[in-house]
Design a protein around this motif. Structure first.
Motif, PDB file in Angstrom:
ATOM      1  N   LYS A 106       0.829  -1.222   0.000  1.00 19.94           N
ATOM      2  CA  LYS A 106       0.000   0.000   0.000  1.00 19.94           C
ATOM      3  C   LYS A 106       0.857   1.263   0.000  1.00 19.94           C
ATOM      4  O   LYS A 106       0.447   2.296  -0.489  1.00 19.94           O
ATOM      5  CB  LYS A 106      -0.905   0.028   1.239  1.00 19.94           C
ATOM      6  N   ASP A 107       2.053   1.177   0.586  1.00 13.28           N
ATOM      7  CA  ASP A 107       2.928   2.358   0.685  1.00 13.28           C
ATOM      8  C   ASP A 107       4.104   2.295  -0.274  1.00 13.28           C
ATOM      9  O   ASP A 107       4.968   3.172  -0.259  1.00 13.28           O
ATOM     10  CB  ASP A 107       3.473   2.472   2.121  1.00 13.28           C
ATOM     11  N   LEU A 108       4.152   1.248  -1.069  1.00 11.20           N
ATOM     12  CA  LEU A 108       5.303   1.068  -1.969  1.00 11.20           C
ATOM     13  C   LEU A 108       4.996   1.714  -3.327  1.00 11.20           C
ATOM     14  O   LEU A 108       4.063   1.312  -4.014  1.00 11.20           O
ATOM     15  CB  LEU A 108       5.573  -0.431  -2.146  1.00 11.20           C
ATOM     16  N   HIS A 109       5.773   2.733  -3.653  1.00  8.28           N
ATOM     17  CA  HIS A 109       5.565   3.416  -4.938  1.00  8.28           C
ATOM     18  C   HIS A 109       6.732   3.146  -5.871  1.00  8.28           C
ATOM     19  O   HIS A 109       7.826   2.780  -5.417  1.00  8.28           O
ATOM     20  CB  HIS A 109       5.383   4.918  -4.705  1.00  8.28           C
ATOM     21  N   ASP A 110       6.475   3.357  -7.157  1.00  8.89           N
ATOM     22  CA  ASP A 110       7.489   3.087  -8.178  1.00  8.89           C
ATOM     23  C   ASP A 110       8.814   3.784  -7.836  1.00  8.89           C
ATOM     24  O   ASP A 110       8.816   4.927  -7.394  1.00  8.89           O
ATOM     25  CB  ASP A 110       7.022   3.610  -9.549  1.00  8.89           C
ATOM     26  N   GLY A 111       9.887   3.068  -8.029  1.00 13.95           N
ATOM     27  CA  GLY A 111      11.218   3.667  -7.879  1.00 13.95           C
ATOM     28  C   GLY A 111      11.756   3.728  -6.460  1.00 13.95           C
ATOM     29  O   GLY A 111      12.836   4.272  -6.235  1.00 13.95           O
ATOM     30  N   MET A 112      11.021   3.189  -5.495  1.00 16.47           N
ATOM     31  CA  MET A 112      11.499   3.268  -4.104  1.00 16.47           C
ATOM     32  C   MET A 112      12.642   2.294  -3.825  1.00 16.47           C
ATOM     33  O   MET A 112      12.814   1.311  -4.538  1.00 16.47           O
ATOM     34  CB  MET A 112      10.345   2.973  -3.144  1.00 16.47           C
ATOM     35  N   ARG A 113      13.383   2.576  -2.756  1.00 18.61           N
ATOM     36  CA  ARG A 113      14.429   1.642  -2.272  1.00 18.61           C
ATOM     37  C   ARG A 113      13.886   0.933  -1.045  1.00 18.61           C
ATOM     38  O   ARG A 113      13.446   1.578  -0.082  1.00 18.61           O
ATOM     39  CB  ARG A 113      15.698   2.393  -1.876  1.00 18.61           C
ATOM     40  N   VAL A 114      13.954  -0.388  -1.049  1.00 18.41           N
ATOM     41  CA  VAL A 114      13.369  -1.187   0.029  1.00 18.41           C
ATOM     42  C   VAL A 114      14.422  -2.129   0.609  1.00 18.41           C
ATOM     43  O   VAL A 114      15.166  -2.773  -0.135  1.00 18.41           O
ATOM     44  CB  VAL A 114      12.207  -2.055  -0.512  1.00 18.41           C
ATOM     45  N   LEU A 115      14.446  -2.205   1.941  1.00 15.58           N
ATOM     46  CA  LEU A 115      15.357  -3.136   2.618  1.00 15.58           C
ATOM     47  C   LEU A 115      14.534  -4.171   3.376  1.00 15.58           C
ATOM     48  O   LEU A 115      13.612  -3.821   4.112  1.00 15.58           O
ATOM     49  CB  LEU A 115      16.240  -2.377   3.607  1.00 15.58           C
ATOM     50  N   ASP A 116      14.866  -5.438   3.199  1.00 18.56           N
ATOM     51  CA  ASP A 116      14.208  -6.529   3.942  1.00 18.56           C
ATOM     52  C   ASP A 116      15.239  -7.107   4.909  1.00 18.56           C
ATOM     53  O   ASP A 116      16.191  -7.771   4.493  1.00 18.56           O
ATOM     54  CB  ASP A 116      13.717  -7.584   2.935  1.00 18.56           C
ATOM     55  N   MET A 117      15.031  -6.844   6.198  1.00 15.65           N
ATOM     56  CA  MET A 117      15.969  -7.310   7.219  1.00 15.65           C
ATOM     57  C   MET A 117      15.571  -8.709   7.673  1.00 15.65           C
ATOM     58  O   MET A 117      14.406  -8.926   8.005  1.00 15.65           O
ATOM     59  CB  MET A 117      15.923  -6.321   8.399  1.00 15.65           C
ATOM     60  N   CYS A 118      16.503  -9.644   7.694  1.00 19.86           N
ATOM     61  CA  CYS A 118      16.260 -11.064   7.997  1.00 19.86           C
ATOM     62  C   CYS A 118      15.441 -11.678   6.858  1.00 19.86           C
ATOM     63  O   CYS A 118      14.315 -12.139   7.042  1.00 19.86           O
ATOM     64  CB  CYS A 118      15.541 -11.277   9.331  1.00 19.86           C
ATOM     65  N   THR A 119      16.019 -11.676   5.685  1.00 24.35           N
ATOM     66  CA  THR A 119      15.251 -12.001   4.463  1.00 24.35           C
ATOM     67  C   THR A 119      14.972 -13.492   4.284  1.00 24.35           C
ATOM     68  O   THR A 119      14.019 -13.866   3.615  1.00 24.35           O
ATOM     69  CB  THR A 119      15.978 -11.413   3.228  1.00 24.35           C
ATOM     70  N   GLY A 120      15.787 -14.371   4.860  1.00 26.45           N
ATOM     71  CA  GLY A 120      15.544 -15.815   4.751  1.00 26.45           C
ATOM     72  C   GLY A 120      15.488 -16.262   3.297  1.00 26.45           C
ATOM     73  O   GLY A 120      16.427 -16.033   2.520  1.00 26.45           O
ATOM     74  N   SER A 121      14.362 -16.845   2.897  1.00 24.73           N
ATOM     75  CA  SER A 121      14.192 -17.314   1.515  1.00 24.73           C
ATOM     76  C   SER A 121      14.086 -16.168   0.522  1.00 24.73           C
ATOM     77  O   SER A 121      14.070 -16.396  -0.684  1.00 24.73           O
ATOM     78  CB  SER A 121      12.923 -18.159   1.413  1.00 24.73           C
ATOM     79  N   GLY A 122      13.943 -14.940   1.050  1.00 30.92           N
ATOM     80  CA  GLY A 122      13.761 -13.784   0.173  1.00 30.92           C
ATOM     81  C   GLY A 122      12.305 -13.559  -0.210  1.00 30.92           C
ATOM     82  O   GLY A 122      11.996 -12.694  -1.042  1.00 30.92           O
ATOM     83  N   CYS A 123      11.397 -14.310   0.411  1.00 35.22           N
ATOM     84  CA  CYS A 123       9.991 -14.265  -0.041  1.00 35.22           C
ATOM     85  C   CYS A 123       9.390 -12.864   0.058  1.00 35.22           C
ATOM     86  O   CYS A 123       8.598 -12.473  -0.810  1.00 35.22           O
ATOM     87  CB  CYS A 123       9.138 -15.292   0.700  1.00 35.22           C
ATOM     88  N   ILE A 124       9.772 -12.090   1.080  1.00 33.65           N
ATOM     89  CA  ILE A 124       9.159 -10.763   1.255  1.00 33.65           C
ATOM     90  C   ILE A 124       9.681  -9.794   0.195  1.00 33.65           C
ATOM     91  O   ILE A 124       8.897  -9.209  -0.561  1.00 33.65           O
ATOM     92  CB  ILE A 124       9.445 -10.219   2.677  1.00 33.65           C
ATOM     93  N   ILE A 125      10.994  -9.634   0.140  1.00 33.38           N
ATOM     94  CA  ILE A 125      11.546  -8.635  -0.789  1.00 33.38           C
ATOM     95  C   ILE A 125      11.242  -9.012  -2.246  1.00 33.38           C
ATOM     96  O   ILE A 125      10.920  -8.147  -3.064  1.00 33.38           O
ATOM     97  CB  ILE A 125      13.065  -8.400  -0.548  1.00 33.38           C
ATOM     98  N   LEU A 126      11.312 -10.286  -2.562  1.00 37.50           N
ATOM     99  CA  LEU A 126      11.083 -10.678  -3.962  1.00 37.50           C
ATOM    100  C   LEU A 126       9.620 -10.474  -4.357  1.00 37.50           C
ATOM    101  O   LEU A 126       9.334 -10.053  -5.480  1.00 37.50           O
ATOM    102  CB  LEU A 126      11.550 -12.121  -4.199  1.00 37.50           C
ATOM    103  N   SER A 127       8.681 -10.713  -3.436  1.00 32.06           N
ATOM    104  CA  SER A 127       7.267 -10.443  -3.747  1.00 32.06           C
ATOM    105  C   SER A 127       7.056  -8.950  -3.931  1.00 32.06           C
ATOM    106  O   SER A 127       6.353  -8.525  -4.859  1.00 32.06           O
ATOM    107  CB  SER A 127       6.339 -10.908  -2.619  1.00 32.06           C
TER     108      SER A 127
END
Ligand code: GLN
Length: 276
Positions: A106-127
């Motif tokens: 809902k808050d993610l807009h085009d071109g943003m930089r996102v960090l996923d801390m404790c990414t594990g399989s990467g499921c959050i950042i990759l989605s």
């Protein structure tokens, strides 16, 4: 043996071993070894299963009866409609965590930089990257072996992301618009009460929230402002009894508009706030 008979035998064996979703698991293991899909149970139930498939199916039923997670046997788990590779080095992605991803979108807009801390399989950042445009994503984990899985997932899903081995923010540089995390949050003393699939097969370091359960929230909140742009979002998945505690940690840490969001079952599942 006929396909339908193999399925029924699988159900019986997994039920006898107290596997809660025994019907689904028997079906998915059979589909995995035979390369079939759900519909085949109804349309090809009378066809013969080859001796080789029967043997592999039997072998997997033994393993599943010993509470090895289904996802470790098939090597995959669906999350946000995408297929993720998993193994014993990463937490198996949970449907619960989709609440966190949907909230962040809902808050993610085009071109943003996102960090996923404790990414594990990467499921959050990759989605998040899959369902946005031109965003830059960084996944951080302390475990090299987890990062190998995350990188394989990025490759298999054809998503461009950067993965960094780091103990929390130690090796992280730069500023981000969104910081998201599903950190380990189970109190150490509660881990032994978990179901064997989780207790014995998810990595201990992916579960262990130390004595209080909120160890990682405190550490991440304390450092997050240094890595967030003004107005940046910090969003966590939480255990359903941690809403108040984690909100208080974020408010004390200077975050504004701190909010607890429930999942579809009505349980507190996400805490988010903004950095000013
Ligand atoms: N971020 C990963 C997930 O949600 C791993 C979380 C963890 O290891 N605690 O699946």
């Amino acid at each position: 043996m006929k396909y339908k008979e193999a399925y029924e035998l699988g159900c019986l064996r997994l039920k006898a071993a107290d596997i809660s979703d025994y019907k689904t698991d028997a079906r998915l293991l059979l589909e995995y070894v035979c390369g079939t899909t759900y519909g085949d149970l109804f349309t090809k139930g009378e066809s013969e299963v080859s001796a080789e498939c029967e043997e592999r199916f039997n072998d997997l039923l033994v393993k599943r009866s010993n509470h090895i997670p289904l996802q470790h046997l098939t090597g995959r788990q669906e999350f946000m409609g995408l297929e993720f590779l998993v193994n014993e080095n990463v937490l198996v992605p949970r449907a619960d965590t989709e609440t966190l991803v949907e909230e962040v979108l809902k808050d993610l807009h085009d071109g943003m930089r996102v960090l996923d801390m404790c990414t594990g399989s990467g499921c959050i950042i990759l989605s998040l990257l899959k369902f946005s445009n031109d965003c830059e994503g960084v996944g951080v984990d302390i475990s090299e072996k987890a990062l190998e899985v995350a990188k394989s997932n990025a490759e298999a899903l054809n998503i461009n992301a950067t993965f960094i081995q780091s103990d929390l923010f130690e090796n992280v540089e730069g500023k981000f618009d969104i910081l998201v995390s599903n950190p380990p949050y189970i109190r150490t003393c509660e881990i032994e009460e978990l179901m064997p699939e989780v207790r014995d097969h998810d990595p201990f370091i992916a579960l262990n929230g130390h004595e209080t359960g909120v160890f990682f929230y405190e550490k991440i909140v304390a450092q997050a402002p240094k890595f967030l742009n003004r107005g940046g979002l910090l969003a966590f998945e939480i255990g359903c009894d941690q809403g108040k505690e984690v909100s208080d940690i974020m408010s004390r840490g200077g975050f504004k508009n701190v909010e607890v969001i429930n999942d579809l079952c009505g349980n507190p599942r996400v805490v988010k706030g903004f950095c000013y």
